[in-house]
Design a protein around this motif. Structure first.
Motif, short mmCIF file in Angstrom:
data_model
loop_
_atom_site.label_atom_id
_atom_site.label_comp_id
_atom_site.label_asym_id
_atom_site.label_seq_id
_atom_site.Cartn_x
_atom_site.Cartn_y
_atom_site.Cartn_z
N THR A 38 -0.15 55.38 56.30
CA THR A 38 1.10 55.63 57.03
C THR A 38 2.31 55.12 56.26
O THR A 38 2.24 54.09 55.59
N ASP A 87 -2.99 57.24 63.61
CA ASP A 87 -3.95 56.13 63.53
C ASP A 87 -3.44 55.06 64.50
O ASP A 87 -2.71 54.15 64.11
N GLU A 132 -0.03 59.90 59.98
CA GLU A 132 -0.68 60.03 58.67
C GLU A 132 -1.12 61.47 58.42
O GLU A 132 -1.54 62.16 59.35
N GLU A 144 0.86 55.09 63.95
CA GLU A 144 0.89 55.23 62.49
C GLU A 144 0.64 56.70 62.21
O GLU A 144 -0.49 57.17 62.35
MG MG Z 1 -3.15 53.64 59.23
#
Ligand code: MG
Length: 204
Positions: free
Chosen positions: A176, A86, A57, A55
């Protein structure tokens, strides 16, 4: 320091997770400092999962202590923006969700938060129009723009600081965009803000 992560902050990611939010309030969870990976060190695929998802971000770096921060002043509490992953053990997360358990096992494990270089906030023309993307083995798999954030950076800071005091050096992962998916051993991940490569590492 602590790492605070905002969940479900881009509408198209909420759709792909077949998830929903019952109200407009942000969702947040935390990772410990042992989740950090810095200096483009490799990510070692953990034995407890068979489905680690990326993810990508944008990450805010908190610049001073604050609590009950008003959204109008939130911009004074972060001075740098970077990018991170993440990492999520999606198989474990699914089990946690099923049982109504907390997500820590799936989200807060060691090395689940690689971060790259940070840029001074003043280097960004418009905070609400920042493009970022993630490449895996040279192919773009996730692309986002802060114009699509459901909760803006300022309101994230205001909201989180209602519950948790923010301190200098704390990091906030801001959610995300769509396109999350699995990584595998041998993959090379590269994360960009606009056209600048800010983070790159191998999965081992
Ligand atoms: Mg996340």
């Amino acid at each position: 320091m602590k790492i605070i992560c905002i969940g479900l902050n881009y509408a198209n990611h909420i759709k792909e997770m077949k998830s929903f939010k019952t109200d407009a309030e942000p969702v947040f969870f935390m990772k410990p400092d042992t989740a950090l990976v810095i200096d483009n060190k490799p990510f070692y695929y953990p034995a407890f999962s068979k489905e680690i998802h990326h993810e990508v971000e944008l990450v805010l770096k908190i610049s001073k202590t604050g609590k009950h921060i008003d959204a109008d002043f939130a911009k004074n509490y972060y001075d740098e923006i970077g990018i991170g992953i993440d990492f999520t053990a999606r198989d474990l997360q699914a089990k946690c969700k099923e049982k109504g358990h907390p997500w820590e096992k799936a989200k807060a494990f060691d090395s689940s938060a690689p971060i790259g270089k940070f840029l001074a906030k003043k280097e960004f023309g418009d905070i609400n129009n920042i493009n970022f993307h993630l490449n895996i083995n040279g192919n773009t798999v996730q692309k986002g723009n802060t114009a699509d954030l459901l909760t803006s950076f300022d309101y994230i800071i205001a909201y989180v600081s209602t519950f948790v005091t923010l301190r200098q050096g704390d990091l906030i992962f801001t959610g995300t965009p769509e396109g999350v998916g699995p990584v595998k051993i041998g993959d090379k991940l590269e994360a960009f803000i606009e056209d600048a490569k800010m983070l790159e590492f191998d999965v081992k």
